[in-house]
Enzyme design. Structure first.
Site, PDB file in Angstrom:
ATOM      1  CE1 TYR A   1       2.650  51.559  32.348  1.00  0.00           C
ATOM      2  CE2 TYR A   1       3.937  52.805  33.957  1.00  0.00           C
ATOM      3  CZ  TYR A   1       2.888  51.951  33.652  1.00  0.00           C
ATOM      4  OH  TYR A   1       2.056  51.540  34.646  1.00  0.00           O
TER       5      TYR A   1
ATOM      6  CD  GLU B   1       1.185  54.280  36.975  1.00  0.00           C
ATOM      7  OE1 GLU B   1       2.071  53.499  36.615  1.00  0.00           O
ATOM      8  OE2 GLU B   1       0.001  53.928  37.162  1.00  0.00           O
TER       9      GLU B   1
ATOM     10  CG  ASP C   1       3.092  47.488  32.480  1.00  0.00           C
ATOM     11  OD1 ASP C   1       2.423  46.831  31.644  1.00  0.00           O
ATOM     12  OD2 ASP C   1       2.789  47.540  33.687  1.00  0.00           O
TER      13      ASP C   1
END
Ligand code: SF4
Length: 356
Positions: free
Chosen positions: A123, A40, A141
């Site tokens: 996020y 990520e 996002d």
């Protein structure tokens, strides 16, 4: 409030599509929270195809959170070289050290704790908690914002705090009770492959019967665009100084932009100055020596988030003086074939490639 039946049908359609259409990615074969976290962070601002080889190299170099916590910072930065935004790599290492010291080597599984780690925002926290720990936590996002804005004709682009709040609330409402990690990944996948910014592929979209913008034929109006900030342009000179078959490089200071990376010496061109005059002045001021500029090696144009740089690169020879570098952590004379072992900013990478 999204009607429950519509929400349920939409969730089923999106998950069925994801099971059929998802792309293979190495991090989709695991639920290890450490690996999900690494992927990520790498995927922020970077495309999947660029990230895959970096991810694979990283996992073989640092297979566990402990191995990352114990790694030397320059090795971490070297493995990150080319991905940009080096603070992401530094934060990963710092966060790994915190996980080892304070969380017994386990990536935290609550929103409150995981967000104490450097570089982990809402996020990233949502992605790790939903994918690795199957928690019902949303993600938001750019891709998800675009889909939500179109799906519900929300005039929100996330530019203000209140707009962010509305989008986060919608991302939360739309989540199913089960398979939240898959659902979040499905939204991101749909945004990356079908619901594209300028040409959404509505005919292939599993959500087309629920999408209010598609039904109204005004997808292009959502999300409303943000005013564009013009990025600053700067002109810089840099010198590749040779002495007895070796090249001079220096390590940037610990703070500020591109901290800790290595670079060729030089600096910003002042008004009325030529690139060569700038280079001679910078070397005199910063290294305390005189150089002879021999020839121009290349001109490099590179865009960073905050500015665009034009870099004029010259081959130079040390004329006189003893180096006393003042604006760096340390400096070295290195063989050209060893340059690639040092982490350099993206704009310097082409110089290194041409010399190695
Ligand atoms: Fe995006 Fe079109 Fe799907 Fe709506 S129908 S979510 S605009 S691709």
């Amino acid at each position: 409030m999204i009607p429950a039946k519509k929400n349920k049908n939409l969730q089923i359609s999106l998950l069925e599509w994801y099971d059929r259409a998802k792309r293979e990615m190495p991090w989709r074969k695991t639920r290890d929270p450490y690996l999900i976290w690494i992927s990520e962070i790498m995927l922020q601002q970077t495309q999947v195809k660029t990230v895959i080889p970096y991810f694979e190299r990283w996992v073989s170099a640092f297979p566990t959170v402990r191995s990352l916590a114990e790694a030397d910072e320059s090795r971490v930065l070297k493995l990150w070289e080319g991905l940009g935004y080096y603070s992401r790599a530094r934060n990963l290492r710092k966060a790994a050290q915190l996980v080892v010291d304070q969380f017994d080597c386990k990536i935290p599984n609550t929103l409150k704790e995981i967000m104490t780690l450097p570089g982990v925002g809402r996020y990233t926290a949502g992605a790790i908690l939903s994918i690795a720990y199957k928690k019902k936590v949303p993600v938001l996002d750019g891709n998800v914002k675009r889909i939500l804005s179109r799906l519900f004709r929300l005039a929100e682009n996330g530019a203000s705090t209140s707009s962010q709040k509305i989008l986060w609330k919608t991302a939360e409402e739309i989540l199913p009770e089960e398979r939240t990690g898959d659902f979040n990944q499905a939204l991101m996948e749909l945004g990356a492959t079908v619901c594209l910014p300028s040409k959404p592929g509505c005919l292939f979209c599993p959500l087309q019967t629920y999408c209010e913008a598609k039904l109204n034929g005004d997808q292009h109006l959502y999300p409303p665009s943000k005013p564009k900030a013009l990025s600053k342009k700067i002109e810089v000179s840099a010198g590749v100084i040779w002495r007895g078959g070796k090249i001079y490089i220096q390590q940037r200071l610990k703070d500020g932009l591109m901290a800790d990376l290595w670079e060729f010496p030089g600096g910003k061109i002042e008004p009325g100055e030529s690139p060569e005059e700038c280079l001679a002045r910078e070397i005199r001021e910063e290294l305390g020596v005189e150089i002879q500029i021999q020839n121009k090696l290349m001109t490099i144009k590179h865009s960073y988030t905050q500015f665009r740089v034009t870099l004029h690169v010259y081959k130079c020879r040390l004329l006189k003086g003893k180096i006393k570098a003042v604006s760096c952590q340390q400096w070295k004379w290195v063989d050209s074939n060893l340059l690639s072992q040092f982490p350099f900013p993206a704009a310097n990478k082409r110089i290194v490639d041409s010399l190695s």
